[in-house]
Each structure stands twice: as structure tokens, then as C-alpha cells.
Design a protein around this motif. Structure first.
Motif, PDB file in Angstrom:
ATOM      1  N   UNK A  69     -42.438  -2.572 -16.138  1.00  0.00           N
ATOM      2  CA  UNK A  69     -41.085  -2.380 -16.659  1.00  0.00           C
ATOM      3  C   UNK A  69     -41.061  -2.675 -18.150  1.00  0.00           C
ATOM      4  N   UNK A  70     -40.391  -1.793 -18.913  1.00  0.00           N
ATOM      5  CA  UNK A  70     -40.190  -2.102 -20.322  1.00  0.00           C
ATOM      6  C   UNK A  70     -38.834  -2.779 -20.486  1.00  0.00           C
ATOM      7  N   UNK A 110     -42.526   6.875 -14.619  1.00  0.00           N
ATOM      8  CA  UNK A 110     -42.543   6.139 -15.878  1.00  0.00           C
ATOM      9  C   UNK A 110     -41.135   5.941 -16.435  1.00  0.00           C
ATOM     10  N   UNK A 111     -40.231   6.886 -16.178  1.00  0.00           N
ATOM     11  CA  UNK A 111     -38.866   6.808 -16.695  1.00  0.00           C
ATOM     12  C   UNK A 111     -37.873   6.295 -15.655  1.00  0.00           C
ATOM     13  N   UNK A 112     -38.389   5.856 -14.516  1.00  0.00           N
ATOM     14  CA  UNK A 112     -37.576   5.181 -13.534  1.00  0.00           C
ATOM     15  C   UNK A 112     -36.380   5.972 -13.028  1.00  0.00           C
ATOM     16  N   UNK A 113     -35.237   5.298 -13.023  1.00  0.00           N
ATOM     17  CA  UNK A 113     -34.036   5.878 -12.430  1.00  0.00           C
ATOM     18  C   UNK A 113     -33.560   7.122 -13.170  1.00  0.00           C
ATOM     19  N   UNK A 114     -33.979   7.323 -14.395  1.00  0.00           N
ATOM     20  CA  UNK A 114     -33.593   8.537 -15.112  1.00  0.00           C
ATOM     21  C   UNK A 114     -34.218   9.763 -14.456  1.00  0.00           C
ATOM     22  N   UNK A 115     -35.486   9.631 -14.022  1.00  0.00           N
ATOM     23  CA  UNK A 115     -36.112  10.723 -13.276  1.00  0.00           C
ATOM     24  C   UNK A 115     -35.469  10.878 -11.902  1.00  0.00           C
ATOM     25  N   UNK A 116     -35.128   9.765 -11.298  1.00  0.00           N
ATOM     26  CA  UNK A 116     -34.454   9.811  -9.999  1.00  0.00           C
ATOM     27  C   UNK A 116     -33.171  10.626 -10.089  1.00  0.00           C
ATOM     28  N   UNK A 117     -32.381  10.378 -11.131  1.00  0.00           N
ATOM     29  CA  UNK A 117     -31.123  11.103 -11.296  1.00  0.00           C
ATOM     30  C   UNK A 117     -31.368  12.591 -11.543  1.00  0.00           C
ATOM     31  N   UNK A 118     -32.379  12.924 -12.333  1.00  0.00           N
ATOM     32  CA  UNK A 118     -32.693  14.326 -12.581  1.00  0.00           C
ATOM     33  C   UNK A 118     -32.969  15.064 -11.270  1.00  0.00           C
ATOM     34  N   UNK A 119     -33.732  14.445 -10.393  1.00  0.00           N
ATOM     35  CA  UNK A 119     -34.081  15.077  -9.123  1.00  0.00           C
ATOM     36  C   UNK A 119     -32.871  15.153  -8.195  1.00  0.00           C
ATOM     37  N   UNK A 120     -32.080  14.094  -8.168  1.00  0.00           N
ATOM     38  CA  UNK A 120     -30.891  14.106  -7.328  1.00  0.00           C
ATOM     39  C   UNK A 120     -29.890  15.150  -7.803  1.00  0.00           C
ATOM     40  N   UNK A 121     -29.780  15.324  -9.123  1.00  0.00           N
ATOM     41  CA  UNK A 121     -28.878  16.336  -9.670  1.00  0.00           C
ATOM     42  C   UNK A 121     -29.319  17.751  -9.282  1.00  0.00           C
ATOM     43  N   UNK A 122     -30.618  17.910  -8.988  1.00  0.00           N
ATOM     44  CA  UNK A 122     -31.127  19.203  -8.540  1.00  0.00           C
ATOM     45  C   UNK A 122     -30.975  19.391  -7.035  1.00  0.00           C
ATOM     46  N   UNK A 123     -30.395  18.392  -6.375  1.00  0.00           N
ATOM     47  CA  UNK A 123     -30.160  18.502  -4.945  1.00  0.00           C
ATOM     48  C   UNK A 123     -31.318  18.075  -4.075  1.00  0.00           C
ATOM     49  N   UNK A 124     -32.337  17.428  -4.640  1.00  0.00           N
ATOM     50  CA  UNK A 124     -33.482  17.001  -3.841  1.00  0.00           C
ATOM     51  C   UNK A 124     -33.170  15.696  -3.111  1.00  0.00           C
ATOM     52  N   UNK A 158     -35.803 -19.545 -28.204  1.00  0.00           N
ATOM     53  CA  UNK A 158     -35.613 -18.146 -27.825  1.00  0.00           C
ATOM     54  C   UNK A 158     -35.614 -17.288 -29.084  1.00  0.00           C
ATOM     55  N   UNK A 159     -36.482 -16.248 -29.098  1.00  0.00           N
ATOM     56  CA  UNK A 159     -36.620 -15.406 -30.279  1.00  0.00           C
ATOM     57  C   UNK A 159     -36.081 -13.990 -30.066  1.00  0.00           C
ATOM     58  N   UNK A 160     -35.685 -13.642 -28.854  1.00  0.00           N
ATOM     59  CA  UNK A 160     -35.161 -12.303 -28.606  1.00  0.00           C
ATOM     60  C   UNK A 160     -34.268 -12.339 -27.375  1.00  0.00           C
ATOM     61  N   UNK A 161     -33.232 -11.494 -27.383  1.00  0.00           N
ATOM     62  CA  UNK A 161     -32.270 -11.462 -26.295  1.00  0.00           C
ATOM     63  C   UNK A 161     -32.371 -10.141 -25.543  1.00  0.00           C
ATOM     64  N   UNK A 162     -32.659 -10.158 -24.238  1.00  0.00           N
ATOM     65  CA  UNK A 162     -32.745  -8.922 -23.455  1.00  0.00           C
ATOM     66  C   UNK A 162     -31.480  -8.076 -23.582  1.00  0.00           C
ATOM     67  N   UNK A 163     -31.697  -6.758 -23.645  1.00  0.00           N
ATOM     68  CA  UNK A 163     -30.578  -5.821 -23.871  1.00  0.00           C
ATOM     69  C   UNK A 163     -30.571  -4.661 -22.883  1.00  0.00           C
ATOM     70  N   UNK A 164     -31.709  -3.972 -22.705  1.00  0.00           N
ATOM     71  CA  UNK A 164     -31.778  -2.853 -21.769  1.00  0.00           C
ATOM     72  C   UNK A 164     -33.210  -2.718 -21.272  1.00  0.00           C
ATOM     73  N   UNK A 165     -33.376  -2.109 -20.089  1.00  0.00           N
ATOM     74  CA  UNK A 165     -34.702  -2.076 -19.473  1.00  0.00           C
ATOM     75  C   UNK A 165     -34.802  -0.896 -18.515  1.00  0.00           C
ATOM     76  N   UNK A 166     -36.029  -0.616 -18.092  1.00  0.00           N
ATOM     77  CA  UNK A 166     -36.276   0.376 -17.048  1.00  0.00           C
ATOM     78  C   UNK A 166     -37.547   0.006 -16.321  1.00  0.00           C
ATOM     79  N   UNK A 167     -37.477  -0.018 -15.011  1.00  0.00           N
ATOM     80  CA  UNK A 167     -38.656  -0.266 -14.194  1.00  0.00           C
ATOM     81  C   UNK A 167     -39.316   1.059 -13.841  1.00  0.00           C
TER      82      UNK A 167
END
Length: 366
Positions: free
Chosen positions: A281-282, A254-268, A148-157
Motif C-alpha cells: 500500500x502506498x 496496483x491501483x486498488x479500488x480505482x481499478x475495482x470501480x472501473x470494472x464495476x462501471x463496465x458491469x463486471x 512525528x515528521x509527516x501526517x497521513x493524508x491519502x492511501x491505496x492498497x
């Protein structure tokens, strides 16, 4: 890893120089640690993205280990490559002991023999990761020969965000982006690399290796996509504004749940779906360089960031997914397709720019 909305405040607060291939050092985060050691073997040189190692996170590590952290921040994959190309005159290796990078960059670094295998016995917190991250052999670029050469840390689908008022059921396939019934109500990310991957996945082909016979048909599919779109976006805030203002029905996120939250915060009233073909996914991971001055200290740094407290802090403070807990509001059963190097990135981008510009299909010889 792409720049995203949750890190924009950090970015605007003085990190812009990293975009030009620059470097911003935040360490040592603790003056106490600075006075405690000047031993190079107890100084950890860390290369990371904004938000991955905040000052209080660094200080907690320094205080526990009696070490000093020299933290450097990058703002693009290009900047990361530039920094990793610099050579330490003492060790002959990179200037950093441990770094965070996505699976595409890690595969390149591993092929250049710049990474060291990780000692799993020094990473007990990794045992608590979600099952998809424990199947490490299935993640491209992080293992080789059983090591193993790298350990997963954070991601976005990169899923599909849809307006529930216009689509009563979640879209099941990427082909919804081409649906003529939705013409003028579809948004896509402005990227040739991802664009060709989406076209290939929608046809059941490899998203990262397009063969010579498929270039023409994939190019035509992207011309068809352009004709079905309301437009392209680059930034998450831009996508949220376009989605709201133009009453968009579905968007490749492309930014996954971050865009989802932006839209939900606008009441959509929006939903989120992972298509049956899989969602690009990155995945950013921590890795230790081959000439690290203290590999054990570097491994303990990775283990520190994989603790439950640090993982939850990453999610709560920056909106980034961690590898220990499923994130709310995201379908847990969808297949994630981790990004890999593509066959010809420059060719994809060159063709994409011509497609976006509206060039006629018969002139788009691949």
C-alpha cells in the motif's frame, strides 16, 4: 504516489509538463488573497500532487487565514526529488514550506534532515483519523525518536481483483497469481520493484529487503509468474480492458479500488480481496520542511486538509481514500504493508525487464 485513473483528466488538462521534472503553479487561487498580503511570512509555498489541493480548497484556506498560497504540482517522484533539491537563497532550505509525498520519499527526506517535527497541538483534526493512522510509530518513515515528521493524508492498497463467475470464493493468498489452474487468466502490474516484493511476500520474506541468497529463487519465481500470466499492464484503463476482453480470473491491482470501480462501471461482477500475507500500500502524507518560513501556517494547512469536509471532498471528487473514514467495498480487516525503500531498485528493474522480455532463466544471473 502513482498516477491513476481518477487524476487523468487533471493530468491531460495541462499537467503533463510535470512529468519532465517541470512545475505548474496554480496559486494564488484567490485574487483576494493576493491583494490581501505580500508578506513572505504569510505566503505558504505548497508542493503537491494533482487533486490534493484544488483551487476551491486553497481559496477556503486563504480566506480563513488571510494568507496567500503558492501551489506547485508535481507528476512523479522523480519530479518531486528535483524540486526538493532546489535551494532557497534566503533560507538555505527547500523552496517549499509544506509538501505531500509517499512514505518512501519522506523517509529519504527525513534522513537528509529536510523535514521538521509536526506540532500535534496545531493539528486537532488528526485526532479523528482511523486507528491504523493513529498508530503512527507503525508507519515507516514518518516518525523518529518519538517525533512525528509527516501526517497521513491519502492511501491505496494493492489488493486482488477477481471475477466472481470464475472464482466462487475470494482468493486468500498472493500465491493465486501462480496457480497453474488459472494459467493465461492472470494479470500483473508491470513493475520490477513491486514484482520482487510480491514474490518475497508470497514466500514469507521481507518485501523490501531481499538478501543475497534469495535473489536466484525470487528471480525464478518471477519467471514462473510471467509464464502464468495473460499479460502485464501499466495504466488502470488498460488493465480494465484486458480484464474484460481476455476473461481474466484474477489481477494484482496496483491501483486498488480505482481499478475495482472501473470494472464495476463496465458491469463486471468482480470482487476485491486483501491477501493473508498483507497488501502492499502506498501512503501519501503532508510534511513541513525544516526551513519553512512560517511553520505554524504550514501546520494549519495540514490541519485544514484533514478536516472532515476536505477529506470527504478528496474522496468524492477524486476517488482517493481519506484517513478519517473507511472506504466502501474494501475489506477493512486486511493488513496493509506500507511501501518502504527497497535494497536495490535499479537491480530489481533491470532483472524485471529481462524477465518480461522472456530471457531464459539460466541466463538471469542476479
Amino acid at each position: 504516489m502513482p498516477i491513476n485513473a481518477t487524476r487523468r483528466s487533471l493530468w491531460q488538462a495541462g499537467l503533463a509538463q510535470a512529468c519532465a521534472g517541470g512545475l505548474l503553479a496554480w496559486g494564488p487561487a484567490s485574487a483576494q488573497a493576493l491583494h490581501r498580503t505580500t508578506d513572505p511570512a504569510k505566503t505558504l509555498r505548497v508542493l503537491a500532487w494533482p487533486g490534493y489541493a484544488d483551487p476551491d480548497v486553497v481559496k477556503a484556506f486563504e480566506d480563513r487565514e488571510g494568507a496567500r498560497v503558492e501551489l506547485s504540482i508535481v507528476g512523479s517522484d522523480e519530479s518531486l526529488r528535483q524540486r526538493m533539491a532546489l535551494v532557497d537563497p534566503v533560507t538555505g532550505g527547500p523552496l517549499f514550506d509544506v509538501l505531500a509525498a509517499n512514505t518512501v520519499e519522506l523517509q529519504r527526506l527525513r534522513e537528509l534532515q529536510m523535514l521538521a517535527p509536526l506540532p500535534l497541538n496545531s493539528l486537532p483534526n488528526a485526532a479523528a483519523q482511523l486507528p491504523r493512522f493513529l498508530r503512527r510509530e507503525a508507519i515507516p518513515g514518518i516518525t523518529e525518536g518519538g517525533r512525528l515528521y509527516a501526517m497521513p493524508y491519502t492511501y491505496a492498497e494493492m489488493g486482488l481483483i477477481f471475477d466472481r463467475r470464475q472464482l466462487s470464493t475470494p482468493p486468500q493468498s498472493l500465491t493465486v497469481l501462480w496457480d497453474p489452474a488459472l494459467q493465461g487468466r492472470v494479470l500483473a502490474f508491470d513493475s520490477g520493484t513491486h514484482g520482487f516484493s510480491l514474490a518475497a511476500m508470497a514466500h514469507g520474506l521481507s518485501p523490501f529487503q531481499i538478501g543475497a541468497p534469495q535473489w536466484g529463487s525470487m528471480t525464478q519465481r518471477l519467471v514462473d509468474l510471467r509464464r502464468n500470466l495473460r499479460g502485464f499492464y501499466s495504466l488502470p484503463e488498460e488493465s480494465a480492458e484486458m480484464f474484460r476482453r481476455h476473461r481474466v480470473a484474477v489481477m494484482f491491482a496496483n491501483y486498488g479500488r480505482q481499478q475495482l470501480k472501473l470494472l464495476q462501471d463496465q458491469g463486471l461482477d468482480v470482487g476485491y480481496a486483501l491477501p493473508r500475507e498483507g497488501a502492499l500500500a502506498w501512503l501519501d502524507c503532508w510534511a513541513v520542511t525544516r526551513q519553512a518560513r512560517n511553520p505554524d501556517l504550514a501546520a494549519r494547512w495540514v490541519n485544514h486538509l484533514l478536516s472532515l469536509d476536505m477529506s470527504r471532498l478528496l474522496t468524492r471528487r477524486h476517488g482517493l481514500a481519506n484517513t478519517l473514514e473507511e472506504q466502501p467495498g474494501v475489506p477493512p480487516s486486511g493488513r496493509l504493508v506500507w511501501l518502504e525503500p527497497v535494497e536495490n531498485e535499479s537491480r530489481r528493474e533491470r532483472l524485471w525487464q529481462r524477465i518480461v522480455a522472456g530471457e531464459r532463466p539460466e541466463r538471469l544471473a542476479a
